[in-house]
Write a protein that holds these residues in place. Sequence first.
Motif, PDB file in Angstrom:
ATOM      1  N   LYS A   1       0.834  -1.216   0.000  1.00  5.42           N
ATOM      2  CA  LYS A   1       0.000   0.000   0.000  1.00  5.42           C
ATOM      3  C   LYS A   1       0.864   1.260   0.000  1.00  5.42           C
ATOM      4  O   LYS A   1       0.524   2.256  -0.644  1.00  5.42           O
ATOM      5  N   GLN A   2       1.963   1.231   0.737  1.00  5.63           N
ATOM      6  CA  GLN A   2       2.851   2.395   0.742  1.00  5.63           C
ATOM      7  C   GLN A   2       3.429   2.641  -0.657  1.00  5.63           C
ATOM      8  O   GLN A   2       3.522   3.789  -1.112  1.00  5.63           O
ATOM      9  N   ALA A   3       3.827   1.565  -1.328  1.00  5.92           N
ATOM     10  CA  ALA A   3       4.361   1.704  -2.689  1.00  5.92           C
ATOM     11  C   ALA A   3       3.276   2.220  -3.641  1.00  5.92           C
ATOM     12  O   ALA A   3       3.551   3.056  -4.519  1.00  5.92           O
ATOM     13  N   ILE A   4       2.038   1.735  -3.462  1.00  9.53           N
ATOM     14  CA  ILE A   4       0.930   2.231  -4.283  1.00  9.53           C
ATOM     15  C   ILE A   4       0.708   3.721  -4.015  1.00  9.53           C
ATOM     16  O   ILE A   4       0.405   4.497  -4.924  1.00  9.53           O
ATOM     17  N   GLY A   5       0.873   4.124  -2.736  1.00 12.13           N
ATOM     18  CA  GLY A   5       0.729   5.536  -2.397  1.00 12.13           C
ATOM     19  C   GLY A   5       1.726   6.407  -3.147  1.00 12.13           C
ATOM     20  O   GLY A   5       1.385   7.503  -3.619  1.00 12.13           O
ATOM     21  N   VAL A   6       2.971   5.926  -3.275  1.00 12.77           N
ATOM     22  CA  VAL A   6       3.975   6.662  -4.059  1.00 12.77           C
ATOM     23  C   VAL A   6       3.530   6.740  -5.522  1.00 12.77           C
ATOM     24  O   VAL A   6       3.565   7.809  -6.159  1.00 12.77           O
ATOM     25  N   PHE A   7       3.091   5.608  -6.049  1.00 14.19           N
ATOM     26  CA  PHE A   7       2.670   5.539  -7.458  1.00 14.19           C
ATOM     27  C   PHE A   7       1.536   6.524  -7.742  1.00 14.19           C
ATOM     28  O   PHE A   7       1.589   7.301  -8.716  1.00 14.19           O
ATOM     29  N   LEU A   8       0.502   6.512  -6.902  1.00 16.10           N
ATOM     30  CA  LEU A   8      -0.654   7.376  -7.140  1.00 16.10           C
ATOM     31  C   LEU A   8      -0.313   8.846  -6.936  1.00 16.10           C
ATOM     32  O   LEU A   8      -0.831   9.719  -7.651  1.00 16.10           O
ATOM     33  N   ALA A   9       0.559   9.129  -5.970  1.00 16.62           N
ATOM     34  CA  ALA A   9       0.960  10.526  -5.752  1.00 16.62           C
ATOM     35  C   ALA A   9       1.710  11.068  -6.963  1.00 16.62           C
ATOM     36  O   ALA A   9       1.487  12.212  -7.390  1.00 16.62           O
ATOM     37  N   VAL A  10       2.602  10.263  -7.514  1.00 11.84           N
ATOM     38  CA  VAL A  10       3.338  10.685  -8.713  1.00 11.84           C
ATOM     39  C   VAL A  10       2.361  10.849  -9.883  1.00 11.84           C
ATOM     40  O   VAL A  10       2.483  11.779 -10.693  1.00 11.84           O
ATOM     41  N   TYR A  11       1.376   9.972  -9.951  1.00 17.42           N
ATOM     42  CA  TYR A  11       0.395  10.002 -11.043  1.00 17.42           C
ATOM     43  C   TYR A  11      -0.421  11.295 -11.027  1.00 17.42           C
ATOM     44  O   TYR A  11      -0.741  11.863 -12.080  1.00 17.42           O
ATOM     45  N   ILE A  12      -0.759  11.820  -9.835  1.00 14.62           N
ATOM     46  CA  ILE A  12      -1.664  12.976  -9.768  1.00 14.62           C
ATOM     47  C   ILE A  12      -0.960  14.292  -9.445  1.00 14.62           C
ATOM     48  O   ILE A  12      -1.600  15.342  -9.446  1.00 14.62           O
ATOM     49  N   ILE A  13       0.341  14.270  -9.175  1.00 11.58           N
ATOM     50  CA  ILE A  13       1.010  15.481  -8.677  1.00 11.58           C
ATOM     51  C   ILE A  13       0.928  16.650  -9.660  1.00 11.58           C
ATOM     52  O   ILE A  13       0.802  17.811  -9.260  1.00 11.58           O
ATOM     53  N   ALA A  14       0.954  16.352 -10.934  1.00 14.28           N
ATOM     54  CA  ALA A  14       0.891  17.434 -11.915  1.00 14.28           C
ATOM     55  C   ALA A  14      -0.448  18.152 -11.871  1.00 14.28           C
ATOM     56  O   ALA A  14      -0.537  19.347 -12.167  1.00 14.28           O
ATOM     57  N   GLU A  15      -1.511  17.435 -11.501  1.00 16.71           N
ATOM     58  CA  GLU A  15      -2.853  18.021 -11.478  1.00 16.71           C
ATOM     59  C   GLU A  15      -3.184  18.695 -10.157  1.00 16.71           C
ATOM     60  O   GLU A  15      -3.830  19.745 -10.133  1.00 16.71           O
ATOM     61  N   VAL A  16      -2.768  18.091  -9.025  1.00 14.18           N
ATOM     62  CA  VAL A  16      -3.212  18.616  -7.720  1.00 14.18           C
ATOM     63  C   VAL A  16      -2.101  19.290  -6.935  1.00 14.18           C
ATOM     64  O   VAL A  16      -2.373  19.968  -5.940  1.00 14.18           O
TER      65      VAL A  16
END
Length: 557
Positions: free
Chosen positions: A282-297
């Motif tokens: 879950k922590q690794a998924i958290g990194v993945f999703l944060a990188v995925y949305i950082i440009a937008e949010v």
Amino acid sequence: MSTEPRLAEVAEPEPAQKAAPGADQAVKETLEDYTLRFAPRSYRRWTPMVVATTALGGIAYMADFSIGAGIGLAHGTGNALLAIAVAAVVIFVTGFPLAYYGARYNIDLDLITRGSGFGYFGSVLTSVIFASFTFIFFALEGSIMAQGLKLGLGLPLWLGYLVSTLMVIPLVIYGMTALSKLQVWTTPIWLLLMVGPLVYLVATDPGTVDRFLAYAGTDGDGGVNTASVLLGAGVCLSLIAQIGEQIDYLRFMPPKTEANKRSWWTAVVMAGPGWVVLGALKQAIGVFLAVYIIAEVGPTAAPEPIQQFKHAFDAMMPSWLVLPLAVALVVISQIKINVTNAYSGSLAWTNSFTRVTRRYPGRMVFVLVNLGFALALMEADMFSFLNSILGFYSNCAIAWVVTVATDIGINKYVLKLSPHAPEFRRGMLYAVNPVGVVSFVAASALSIAMYFHALGDTLQPYSPVAAAVIAFVLTPLMAVVTKGRYYLRRTDDGIAEPLLDEDGNPSASTYECHVCRQRFERPDVAACRTHDAVVCSLCLSTDKVGDHVLPEAPAVV
């Protein structure tokens, strides 16, 4: 030969001495899920896999996504993944002996700690550490839920904090019986909502994986370095105390036999130290999703799970479904973990209060106390300084868990200076055992000093390593120096029947406590000092004048 009374079986007792104030209330309440005491065989009706599923349901929290995202955004993907892996290995190795003892001897982590180097009152220190863990993470999960309610329903954060706090009270009142049903039925829904969007993103846009792996972080140059890895691992290691909540369920494991030993071991490993495998994922998924949305949010909102899953769902389904599903995931996760946080925290506070005051005020009092602390943290906006709180807290948690794990693994099995079978009853233990207390205090104090730069900036990232190493070295050293003298105040509890049966499981023979007039299994009772009868462990704890407590005798380890 001891001249003190020994009981081969319980005879008709003398007229019962008046129960300590609060004893009747304590007996009635704790018989629901054996709060503060050994969990008897007659109550443990669940199969190993049901216990494991219930225990794993308690790690459905969203905090892992925030923790992973915070580390990844600060230090980059490479450092974050290494930090997560390092922490996971430490948590698994230290959690294994604790989980085994909890499941094998059917006692919670506080009772294990008492007999594993801390003493009857010494483990109050660690009970407070564990209680702090539960309200810190309750506050974190409540904050995440409030963010979801604000985005999905427009509730102001202060009201969302209040809703997330109050909604768990009806569920936590009913203890293990209600919690097992809640966790089993909600786990499949939670898994589907969590894994579905991740699989979809990777399958439909493989470039997301490349961007994830290449992310350099805001504080680094993209390269892997030891300081960043250790700083990240220190935050992840704040979760090391989660093993205490796992053991609150594992203590209800059935006896280990030849017939069930494969499923028994599978359940203990999976739901004990094995929780960290899912946690690290879950922590690794958290990194993945944060990188995925950082440009937008942006970097401020990217660690928020509600934002992560809103954007993930948005890529795979109609817009009208996105917010309802994201909010549903956050709410289900918050309920699943925070009933466990409230339940386990109430046990820890009640245990400490009862030992110190010898009065049992009722577990629900401390459910409300724990929730009050959590609500105060939420209203103080703890989410904005999350990594600082967790980095500081992890030093204490690491020192405690490593001390107990080392006492079990080294002092019991290698040095044989610590009694093999755990002991937790008042009168059988010394008030304070320097083996655990000195090791824990020294390890936590020095590592906290390092964390706050007292020993220089260079050593600051190494504070979690210091906590673990000092505890690991000092625990066996203190056992050797004291020659194991302070583990047992006496070795004879006045009852002839052994504590364990022929299979090494706690005996299922029952005895009547002459104070509360309830029947308890063999490990939960001891002979009374003033009557030819037995007393249960909780009535011993609430005995204000010590009439029932056996006198000190020479210890033989």
